[in-house]
Scaffold this active site. Structure first.
Site, PDB file in Angstrom:
ATOM      1  N   SER A   1      -9.289  21.074 -25.424  1.00 43.72           N
ATOM      2  CA  SER A   1      -8.601  21.864 -24.259  1.00 43.72           C
ATOM      3  C   SER A   1      -7.842  21.226 -24.523  1.00 43.72           C
ATOM      4  O   SER A   1      -7.386  19.971 -24.138  1.00 43.72           O
ATOM      5  CB  SER A   1     -10.172  21.805 -23.784  1.00 43.72           C
ATOM      6  OG  SER A   1      -9.355  22.112 -22.702  1.00 43.72           O
TER       7      SER A   1
ATOM      8  N   ASP B   1      -8.265  31.665 -28.565  1.00 49.26           N
ATOM      9  CA  ASP B   1      -9.677  30.281 -28.173  1.00 49.26           C
ATOM     10  C   ASP B   1     -10.421  30.635 -29.672  1.00 49.26           C
ATOM     11  O   ASP B   1     -11.141  29.732 -29.775  1.00 49.26           O
ATOM     12  CB  ASP B   1     -10.090  30.692 -27.092  1.00 49.26           C
ATOM     13  CG  ASP B   1     -10.941  28.987 -26.350  1.00 49.26           C
ATOM     14  OD1 ASP B   1     -10.298  28.017 -26.594  1.00 49.26           O
ATOM     15  OD2 ASP B   1     -11.590  28.986 -25.983  1.00 49.26           O
TER      16      ASP B   1
ATOM     17  N   ARG C   1     -16.267  23.746 -17.112  1.00 47.06           N
ATOM     18  CA  ARG C   1     -17.503  23.191 -17.904  1.00 47.06           C
ATOM     19  C   ARG C   1     -18.586  21.915 -17.814  1.00 47.06           C
ATOM     20  O   ARG C   1     -17.859  20.787 -17.423  1.00 47.06           O
ATOM     21  CB  ARG C   1     -17.883  23.188 -18.894  1.00 47.06           C
ATOM     22  CG  ARG C   1     -17.214  24.880 -19.795  1.00 47.06           C
ATOM     23  CD  ARG C   1     -17.390  24.460 -20.970  1.00 47.06           C
ATOM     24  NE  ARG C   1     -15.879  24.460 -22.113  1.00 47.06           N
ATOM     25  CZ  ARG C   1     -16.121  23.161 -22.323  1.00 47.06           C
ATOM     26  NH1 ARG C   1     -17.241  22.556 -22.714  1.00 47.06           N
ATOM     27  NH2 ARG C   1     -14.807  22.949 -23.073  1.00 47.06           N
TER      28      ARG C   1
ATOM     29  N   ARG D   1      -6.819  28.463 -14.417  1.00 51.80           N
ATOM     30  CA  ARG D   1      -6.490  29.133 -15.241  1.00 51.80           C
ATOM     31  C   ARG D   1      -6.406  30.796 -14.979  1.00 51.80           C
ATOM     32  O   ARG D   1      -7.286  31.517 -13.248  1.00 51.80           O
ATOM     33  CB  ARG D   1      -8.561  29.233 -15.440  1.00 51.80           C
ATOM     34  CG  ARG D   1      -9.061  27.502 -15.668  1.00 51.80           C
ATOM     35  CD  ARG D   1      -8.658  28.077 -17.621  1.00 51.80           C
ATOM     36  NE  ARG D   1      -9.013  26.674 -18.448  1.00 51.80           N
ATOM     37  CZ  ARG D   1      -8.588  26.356 -19.916  1.00 51.80           C
ATOM     38  NH1 ARG D   1      -8.599  27.519 -20.426  1.00 51.80           N
ATOM     39  NH2 ARG D   1      -9.104  25.347 -19.791  1.00 51.80           N
TER      40      ARG D   1
ATOM     41  N   LYS E   1      -3.097  25.755 -27.594  1.00 50.24           N
ATOM     42  CA  LYS E   1      -3.833  26.610 -28.749  1.00 50.24           C
ATOM     43  C   LYS E   1      -3.384  28.295 -27.244  1.00 50.24           C
ATOM     44  O   LYS E   1      -2.986  29.040 -28.007  1.00 50.24           O
ATOM     45  CB  LYS E   1      -5.534  26.869 -28.939  1.00 50.24           C
ATOM     46  CG  LYS E   1      -5.992  25.993 -29.278  1.00 50.24           C
ATOM     47  CD  LYS E   1      -7.808  25.402 -29.436  1.00 50.24           C
ATOM     48  CE  LYS E   1      -8.189  26.085 -28.584  1.00 50.24           C
ATOM     49  NZ  LYS E   1      -8.431  24.740 -27.551  1.00 50.24           N
ATOM     50  N   THR E   2      -4.054  28.559 -26.345  1.00 50.72           N
ATOM     51  CA  THR E   2      -2.932  29.581 -26.152  1.00 50.72           C
ATOM     52  C   THR E   2      -2.046  29.968 -25.054  1.00 50.72           C
ATOM     53  O   THR E   2      -0.807  30.174 -25.764  1.00 50.72           O
ATOM     54  CB  THR E   2      -3.636  29.078 -24.134  1.00 50.72           C
ATOM     55  OG1 THR E   2      -4.964  29.414 -24.769  1.00 50.72           O
ATOM     56  CG2 THR E   2      -3.289  30.409 -23.205  1.00 50.72           C
TER      57      THR E   2
ATOM     58  N   LYS F   1     -17.652  30.444 -22.891  1.00 48.73           N
ATOM     59  CA  LYS F   1     -18.178  29.479 -24.253  1.00 48.73           C
ATOM     60  C   LYS F   1     -19.781  28.990 -24.952  1.00 48.73           C
ATOM     61  O   LYS F   1     -19.753  28.934 -25.851  1.00 48.73           O
ATOM     62  CB  LYS F   1     -17.644  27.873 -23.437  1.00 48.73           C
ATOM     63  CG  LYS F   1     -16.364  27.886 -23.719  1.00 48.73           C
ATOM     64  CD  LYS F   1     -15.620  27.847 -24.663  1.00 48.73           C
ATOM     65  CE  LYS F   1     -14.998  27.091 -26.481  1.00 48.73           C
ATOM     66  NZ  LYS F   1     -13.416  27.389 -24.816  1.00 48.73           N
TER      67      LYS F   1
ATOM     68  N   HIS G   1     -12.822  26.908 -33.150  1.00 44.71           N
ATOM     69  CA  HIS G   1     -11.978  27.008 -31.943  1.00 44.71           C
ATOM     70  C   HIS G   1     -11.104  27.002 -31.898  1.00 44.71           C
ATOM     71  O   HIS G   1      -9.632  25.794 -31.740  1.00 44.71           O
ATOM     72  CB  HIS G   1     -12.820  26.169 -30.856  1.00 44.71           C
ATOM     73  CG  HIS G   1     -12.146  25.330 -30.076  1.00 44.71           C
ATOM     74  ND1 HIS G   1     -11.863  24.462 -29.299  1.00 44.71           N
ATOM     75  CD2 HIS G   1     -11.543  26.163 -28.785  1.00 44.71           C
ATOM     76  CE1 HIS G   1     -11.761  24.150 -27.721  1.00 44.71           C
ATOM     77  NE2 HIS G   1     -11.365  25.232 -27.688  1.00 44.71           N
TER      78      HIS G   1
HETATM   79  N1  LIG Z   1       4.747  19.936 -26.150  1.00 44.97           N
HETATM   80  C1  LIG Z   1       3.805  20.699 -25.861  1.00 44.97           C
HETATM   81  N2  LIG Z   1       3.137  20.960 -26.822  1.00 44.97           N
HETATM   82  C2  LIG Z   1       2.165  22.874 -26.085  1.00 44.97           C
HETATM   83  N3  LIG Z   1       1.685  22.511 -24.387  1.00 44.97           N
HETATM   84  C3  LIG Z   1       1.978  21.999 -23.455  1.00 44.97           C
HETATM   85  C4  LIG Z   1       3.624  21.114 -24.388  1.00 44.97           C
HETATM   86  N4  LIG Z   1       3.769  20.030 -23.022  1.00 44.97           N
HETATM   87  C5  LIG Z   1       3.045  20.617 -21.631  1.00 44.97           C
HETATM   88  N5  LIG Z   1       2.146  21.741 -22.207  1.00 44.97           N
HETATM   89  C6  LIG Z   1       1.359  22.621 -21.305  1.00 44.97           C
HETATM   90  O1  LIG Z   1       0.144  21.577 -21.732  1.00 44.97           O
HETATM   91  C7  LIG Z   1      -1.428  23.643 -21.478  1.00 44.97           C
HETATM   92  C8  LIG Z   1      -1.338  23.095 -23.227  1.00 44.97           C
HETATM   93  O2  LIG Z   1      -2.851  24.329 -22.470  1.00 44.97           O
HETATM   94  P1  LIG Z   1      -3.536  25.287 -23.062  1.00 44.97           P
HETATM   95  O3  LIG Z   1      -3.791  26.763 -22.661  1.00 44.97           O
HETATM   96  O4  LIG Z   1      -2.417  25.865 -24.610  1.00 44.97           O
HETATM   97  O5  LIG Z   1      -4.468  25.179 -24.114  1.00 44.97           O
HETATM   98  P2  LIG Z   1      -5.724  25.097 -24.924  1.00 44.97           P
HETATM   99  O6  LIG Z   1      -5.595  24.408 -26.438  1.00 44.97           O
HETATM  100  O7  LIG Z   1      -5.670  27.319 -25.002  1.00 44.97           O
HETATM  101  O8  LIG Z   1      -6.487  24.709 -23.852  1.00 44.97           O
HETATM  102  P3  LIG Z   1      -8.269  25.689 -23.880  1.00 44.97           P
HETATM  103  O9  LIG Z   1      -9.478  25.776 -25.118  1.00 44.97           O
HETATM  104  O10 LIG Z   1      -9.192  24.967 -22.589  1.00 44.97           O
HETATM  105  O11 LIG Z   1      -7.440  26.856 -23.395  1.00 44.97           O
HETATM  106  C9  LIG Z   1      -0.215  24.198 -20.936  1.00 44.97           C
HETATM  107  O12 LIG Z   1      -0.221  24.073 -19.631  1.00 44.97           O
HETATM  108  C10 LIG Z   1       1.518  24.195 -21.677  1.00 44.97           C
HETATM  109  O13 LIG Z   1       2.663  23.938 -20.436  1.00 44.97           O
HETATM  110  O1  LIG Z   2     -14.364  26.088 -21.961  1.00 46.73           O
HETATM  111  C1  LIG Z   2     -13.369  26.493 -21.133  1.00 46.73           C
HETATM  112  O2  LIG Z   2     -13.461  26.540 -19.730  1.00 46.73           O
HETATM  113  C2  LIG Z   2     -11.862  25.986 -21.437  1.00 46.73           C
HETATM  114  C3  LIG Z   2     -11.356  26.175 -23.039  1.00 46.73           C
HETATM  115  O3  LIG Z   2     -11.805  27.044 -23.147  1.00 46.73           O
HETATM  116  C4  LIG Z   2     -12.016  25.357 -23.187  1.00 46.73           C
HETATM  117  O4  LIG Z   2     -12.663  24.141 -22.817  1.00 46.73           O
HETATM  118  O5  LIG Z   2     -11.965  24.631 -25.025  1.00 46.73           O
HETATM  119 CA   LIG Z   3      -6.896  28.528 -24.427  1.00 43.19          CA
HETATM  120 MN   LIG Z   4     -11.456  26.690 -25.855  1.00 43.98          MN
END
Ligand SMILES: Nc1ncnc2c1ncn2[C@@H]1O[C@H](COP(=O)(O)OP(=O)(O)OP(=O)(O)O)[C@@H](O)[C@H]1O
Ligand SMILES: O=C([O-])CC(=O)C(=O)O
Ligand SMILES: [Ca+2]
Ligand SMILES: [Mn+2]
Length: 570
Positions: free
Chosen positions: A270, A289, A88, A354, A274-275, A233, A252
């Site tokens: 990010s 998300d 972004r 992604r 979360k995911t 977003k 979020h």
């Molecule tokens: N201890 C841990 N706990 C959680 N995630 C971990 C850990 N160690 C490594 N990771 C890695 O960190 C990343 C967490 O990313 P995730 O997609 O869950 O983020 P998100 O909070 O959903 O972000 P976004 O809002 O950008 O989607 C994954 O690639 C996961 O494999």
């Molecule tokens: O928005 C994006 O590109 C990915 C995401 O989920 C974040 O940054 O929270």
């Molecule tokens: Ca996510």
């Molecule tokens: Mn997000």
């Protein structure tokens, strides 16, 4: 008239679907069972060929035939490239300041809302529409946001690429045939002309990218970035405006539910998990998300998930791995030309690779994606300093303090230009998407947690045994065990001790997690370095919180005082 109050207001500037074209099996450009032309009262809109709500198969055909860099991977996903922007562009996100938004929105220091005027918005809109008019086809998606049927929002996305249409097909809620027939006028429209830049000499522009939101017009224009996350977003920002006006809290966060109906929210910036952590084989996935918390409980805003896939492994994240199949969009990954096997370790295009897939691709997704009031509120921080405990139990004031602080080490790539983890604070774990002042959302969260008796937790998914560079990231397997203990309630039953400086309550044991890692001081060989780093982080927290000390949170001053006292002491 304000956006939030005009749900059924008829709108003249968005196109309306009137007539269906013939189905022609011999030509990919016409292979659409339902390709309406668009009738417009806005004379600027003259799309010649509208490809309306195509199916994934049709969108694959368009992508593969016309969009450079689009290929089918060995598991059937559509791999594609977003171009120069692979994350972004928060510094190019603008909001029209008018009589209403001037008072309603959060502006100025710390706010993500960079102001622009109506005239400039119209210049950019015209530029986007002219570009789209020049194309021999545009894609139109009519879909919904929010699984709470009483608070559903109708969105239309006009875009130039099959990739964008498939991405939104996956990420928004897909209408049934009947719902589509009765769709009517959208509540919000995006014009995505991302391949085409804005004019850098236009007033307010600082680069060739601009993502412009006009609340009263119910429109967003995208110029100069094809990163699909801007659409997702962008709509989230819209929800962050609309929902609080209806006393609904937008979040979020990820969200899942146990077999016994216990709901957990996962907040975090990010890359904090979360995911990853909401996608749990033993629980029902509500969403990964974006959520709403209303008087009735929680609801997912989206119809799909957008998972990071750097270093994705089948063993550690099987459900996400298996979701990357026919219909899923894979952005900016690298794969073998011949076998089409994806190399998830390859960061040569970006760290921020992604996958976007419909939520039904996760076997235990809960459809419709709604649940009762949350029992646990889990704040995720990826602490690059390695001094926050892997888990601590928070009281309400501490939960609010950490929610407003929104600390993490921003993990590389999701925001354009950031290449390695650095400490960052982002209010409500998502300042980039807030429309109102952070304290408005915080007050709503406090009120809801109190009313429904939810417990707050702070989980460090980042470093242990040293900072980024010397320590290592906490094993995902351990974090999962910690989360299991929160869900099951067993973590409430163990003994706690209070840490110095941050005053966090840390458990003495967690099932199947080595006890010595629970207090981070144990994992550092250099105790002086640990203490110094702890003090440094505490200082950063204090510094960051100064901007909020003049705001009251909630009705009574007592909570505000408690929140101010709930931060680190040094
Ligand atoms: N201890 C841990 N706990 C959680 N995630 C971990 C850990 N160690 C490594 N990771 C890695 O960190 C990343 C967490 O990313 P995730 O997609 O869950 O983020 P998100 O909070 O959903 O972000 P976004 O809002 O950008 O989607 C994954 O690639 C996961 O494999
Ligand atoms: O928005 C994006 O590109 C990915 C995401 O989920 C974040 O940054 O929270
Ligand atoms: Ca996510
Ligand atoms: Mn997000």
């Amino acid at each position: 008239m304000a956006f939030g109050e005009t749900k059924t207001q008829p709108q003249t500037q968005t196109p309306e679907v009137v007539q269906a074209k013939k189905y022609d099996q011999n030509d990919v450009d016409k292979v659409s069972h339902f390709t309406p032309t668009i009738c417009v009262s806005d004379s600027a809109l003259k799309f010649t060929n509208v490809l309306y709500n195509l199916t994934p198969a049709e969108l694959y055909e368009h992508a593969v035939k016309y969009e450079k860099g689009s290929f089918i991977t060995s598991t059937g996903a559509l791999a594609t490239r977003s171009g120069a922007k692979t994350g972004r562009s928060p510094r190019d996100k603008r909001v029209v300041k008018d009589a209403t938004t001037q008072d309603d929105l959060w502006w100025g220091k710390g706010s993500p809302n960079i102001e622009m005027d109506e005239h400039t918005f119209m210049i950019n809109r015209e530029r986007a529409v002219d570009y789209l008019n020049c194309l021999d086809k545009v894609f139109v998606n009519d879909q919904f946001l929010n699984w709470d049927s009483e608070n559903k929002i109708k969105v239309r996305i006009v875009s130039a690429r099959a990739y964008h249409s498939l991405f939104m097909h996956n990420m928004c809620i897909r209408p049934t045939k009947e719902e589509l027939e009765n769709f009517g006028t959208p509540d919000f429209t995006i014009y995505n002309a991302g391949k085409f830049p804005c004019n850098r000499y236009t007033h307010y522009m600082t680069s060739s990218t601009s993502i412009d939101l006009h609340i009263a017009r119910k429109e967003m224009v995208i110029l100069g970035t094809m990163y699909a996350g801007e659409m997702k977003k962008g709509l989230f920002s819209v929800m962050h405006y609309l929902m609080p006006k209806r006393q609904i809290l937008s979040l979020h966060s990820g969200c899942n539910m146990g077999k016994s109906g216990d709901v957990a929210l996962f907040f975090g910036l990010s890359g904090t998990g979360k995911t990853t952590l909401s996608t749990d084989h033993n629980r029902y996935l509500i969403g990964d998300d974006e959520h709403c918390w209303s008087d009735k409980g929680v609801s997912n805003i989206e119809g799909g998930c957008y998972a990071k896939c750097i270093d994705l492994s089948r063993e550690k994240e099987p459900d996400i791995w298996n979701a990357i199949k026919f219909g899923a969009v894979l952005e900016n990954v690298v794969f073998d030309d011949y076998t089409r096997l994806v190399n998830y370790a390859d960061k040569s295009v970006t760290e921020n690779t992604r996958a976007a897939y419909p939520i039904e691709f996760i076997p235990n997704a809960l459809i419709p994606c709604v649940g009762p009031h949350p029992k646990n509120v889990i704040l995720l921080a990826c602490d690059a300093f390695g001094v926050l405990p892997p888990v601590s139990k928070l009281n309400l004031a501490q939960t609010m303090y950490h929610f407003i602080s929104g600390y993490t080490a921003l993990v590389a790539g999701t925001e354009d230009g950031i290449k390695e983890p650095t400490a960052t604070f982002s209010a409500c774990f998502g300042a980039a998407f807030l429309m109102l002042h952070p304290t408005k959302y915080a007050a709503m969260l406090a009120e809801k947690m109190q009313t429904h008796g939810a417990t707050g937790w702070l989980v460090n998914t980042g470093w242990s045994g040293g900072s980024y560079g010397s320590g290592s990231r906490i094993k995902l397997a351990y974090t999962r065990k910690i989360i299991d203990a929160i869900h099951s309630g067993s973590l409430l039953k163990t003994e706690y001790k209070k840490t110095k400086v941050f005053g966090l309550e840390i458990p003495s044991e967690v099932e199947e997690v080595p006890s010595e890692i629970l207090d981070p001081v144990n994992t550092w060989s250099d105790k002086n370095a640990y203490n110094e780093t702890l003090m440094k982080l505490a200082g950063l927290f204090k510094n960051n919180f100064e901007t909020f000390t003049n705001y009251q949170i909630g009705e009574d001053n007592k909570l505000t005082e408690e929140i101010l006292a709930a931060g680190p002491h040094c």
